[in-house]
Design a protein around this motif. Structure first.
Motif, short mmCIF file in Angstrom:
data_model
loop_
_atom_site.label_atom_id
_atom_site.label_comp_id
_atom_site.label_asym_id
_atom_site.label_seq_id
_atom_site.Cartn_x
_atom_site.Cartn_y
_atom_site.Cartn_z
N GLN A 147 -10.87 -2.61 -1.42
CA GLN A 147 -10.39 -1.08 -1.50
C GLN A 147 -10.71 -0.51 0.14
O GLN A 147 -9.88 0.36 0.57
CB GLN A 147 -11.58 -0.38 -2.36
CG GLN A 147 -11.29 -0.79 -3.77
CD GLN A 147 -10.09 -0.29 -4.45
OE1 GLN A 147 -9.69 0.70 -4.23
NE2 GLN A 147 -9.58 -1.14 -5.08
N ALA A 148 -11.68 -0.85 0.89
CA ALA A 148 -11.78 -0.50 2.30
C ALA A 148 -10.87 -0.94 2.99
O ALA A 148 -10.23 -0.21 4.01
CB ALA A 148 -13.40 -0.88 2.90
N ALA A 149 -10.24 -2.17 2.84
CA ALA A 149 -9.13 -2.92 3.42
C ALA A 149 -7.84 -1.96 3.21
O ALA A 149 -7.08 -1.65 4.14
CB ALA A 149 -8.84 -4.25 3.00
N ARG A 150 -7.42 -1.76 2.10
CA ARG A 150 -6.50 -0.62 1.65
C ARG A 150 -6.59 0.68 2.17
O ARG A 150 -5.60 1.09 2.76
CB ARG A 150 -6.62 -0.56 0.11
CG ARG A 150 -5.65 -1.70 -0.62
CD ARG A 150 -6.02 -1.56 -2.14
NE ARG A 150 -5.16 -0.47 -2.64
CZ ARG A 150 -5.39 0.30 -3.74
NH1 ARG A 150 -6.28 -0.08 -4.64
NH2 ARG A 150 -4.70 1.32 -3.93
N ALA A 151 -7.88 1.09 2.31
CA ALA A 151 -7.79 2.55 2.83
C ALA A 151 -7.60 2.53 4.53
O ALA A 151 -7.02 3.44 4.85
CB ALA A 151 -9.36 3.03 2.46
N LEU A 156 -4.16 3.78 9.02
CA LEU A 156 -3.51 3.31 10.17
C LEU A 156 -1.85 3.91 10.04
O LEU A 156 -1.23 3.76 10.98
CB LEU A 156 -3.60 1.96 10.52
CG LEU A 156 -5.07 1.64 11.07
CD1 LEU A 156 -5.45 0.02 11.19
CD2 LEU A 156 -5.25 2.24 12.42
N GLU A 157 -1.30 3.77 8.75
CA GLU A 157 0.11 4.04 8.55
C GLU A 157 0.26 5.54 8.79
O GLU A 157 1.33 5.87 9.18
CB GLU A 157 0.51 3.81 7.30
CG GLU A 157 0.60 2.52 6.91
CD GLU A 157 0.91 1.99 5.43
OE1 GLU A 157 1.28 2.87 4.62
OE2 GLU A 157 1.03 0.74 5.12
N LEU A 158 -0.76 6.37 8.61
CA LEU A 158 -0.49 7.81 8.92
C LEU A 158 -0.96 8.52 10.62
O LEU A 158 0.00 9.13 10.74
CB LEU A 158 -1.69 8.72 8.13
CG LEU A 158 -1.33 8.49 6.63
CD1 LEU A 158 -2.51 9.00 5.55
CD2 LEU A 158 -0.12 9.12 6.24
N THR A 159 -1.95 7.82 10.97
CA THR A 159 -2.33 8.16 12.44
C THR A 159 -3.06 6.81 13.06
O THR A 159 -3.16 5.92 12.38
CB THR A 159 -3.25 9.34 12.40
OG1 THR A 159 -3.47 9.95 13.48
CG2 THR A 159 -4.63 9.05 11.54
N SER A 160 -3.18 7.34 14.21
CA SER A 160 -3.82 6.22 15.23
C SER A 160 -5.60 6.26 15.24
O SER A 160 -5.97 7.59 15.15
CB SER A 160 -3.45 6.52 16.57
OG SER A 160 -2.09 6.16 16.70
N PHE A 161 -6.01 5.37 15.13
CA PHE A 161 -7.75 4.96 15.35
C PHE A 161 -8.06 4.15 16.24
O PHE A 161 -7.36 3.02 16.18
CB PHE A 161 -8.24 4.76 13.82
CG PHE A 161 -8.35 5.86 12.80
CD1 PHE A 161 -9.36 6.77 12.87
CD2 PHE A 161 -7.10 6.41 11.90
CE1 PHE A 161 -9.51 7.92 11.91
CE2 PHE A 161 -7.27 7.32 11.21
CZ PHE A 161 -8.32 8.01 11.21
N ALA A 190 -7.46 -4.70 8.43
CA ALA A 190 -6.32 -3.79 8.90
C ALA A 190 -5.88 -4.37 10.50
O ALA A 190 -4.95 -3.67 10.97
CB ALA A 190 -6.58 -2.26 9.01
N GLY A 191 -6.51 -4.96 10.75
CA GLY A 191 -6.28 -5.64 12.19
C GLY A 191 -6.95 -5.07 13.33
O GLY A 191 -6.43 -5.59 14.68
N LEU A 192 -7.99 -4.25 13.21
CA LEU A 192 -8.82 -3.76 14.26
C LEU A 192 -10.08 -4.50 14.41
O LEU A 192 -10.69 -4.92 13.38
CB LEU A 192 -8.94 -2.15 14.16
CG LEU A 192 -7.96 -1.55 14.20
CD1 LEU A 192 -8.35 0.12 14.07
CD2 LEU A 192 -7.37 -1.54 15.86
#
Length: 192
Positions: A147-151, A156-161, A190-192
């Motif tokens: 769930q955390a990975a999906r979130a 990251l699809e909406l904005t930069s972090f 998510a790749g970070l």
């Protein structure tokens, strides 16, 4: 030749002595263990040993010793009592409804445990009592790391972090309320 009878077939002779003795010993062990488990006392042990002695003839000493050993030292599996298996909690109709609502939310978006309970119990959400919402969520088998990975991917699809910013967002009490470990897992996934 037609009409000639077939010669009788002879079975190869095998030594069944070991098989018979093994079967008798095994049978006696089962009888002895059964009587020991059923609460049989020393009288039952001696009856089983006497029966074994009478039945086996020349191998009576070996069988008697095996019967005594079997009844004197039960196996570890037989002496321990099994703990009752945990049954799935029985849910009331309201709790079952909360489960269905939780599953619908999870189909739509990722949630942490706290976030999903908050959604189900808040007045702005479904308004279930906190106890009902908690029991419903805990009855589900949810992989909160996933769930955390999906979130994290959604963010990251909406904005930069930055990595730290994404972890902070995922674990924030004003945000998703994932545990720190779940937030770290999500950011990494998510790749970070």
């Amino acid at each position: 030749m037609p009409g000639a009878p077939f010669p009788p077939q002879q079975q190869p002779k095998k030594s069944n002595k070991k098989l018979i003795i093994g079967g008798i010993i095994g049978g006696l062990l089962i009888i002895c263990l059964g009587s020991a488990i059923a609460g049989g006392g020393d009288d039952d042990k001696s009856k089983a040993a006497a029966t074994a002695t009478a039945a086996t003839g020349p191998a009576k000493a070996e069988v008697t010793e095996a019967a005594e050993v079997a009844t004197a030292t039960p196996k570890a599996e037989e002496t321990k009592t099994e703990a009752p298996k945990a049954e799935a909690p029985k849910l009331s109709v309201e709790e079952q409804n909360a489960v269905r609502a939780a599953e619908n939310y999870l189909d739509f978006a990722p949630f942490s445990r706290k976030g999903l309970i908050r959604q189900l119990s808040s007045d702005a959400g479904d308004g279930y009592p906190l106890k009902v919402a908690t029991k419903a969520v805990d009855s589900l088998h949810i992989d909160y790391n996933e769930q955390a990975a999906r979130a994290a991917k959604n963010y990251l699809e909406l904005t930069s972090f930055s990595r730290a910013g994404l972890i902070r967002q995922l674990e924030s009490s004003a945000g998703d309320q994932y545990t720190h470990e779940q937030a770290v897992y999500g950011a990494k996934a998510a790749g970070l």
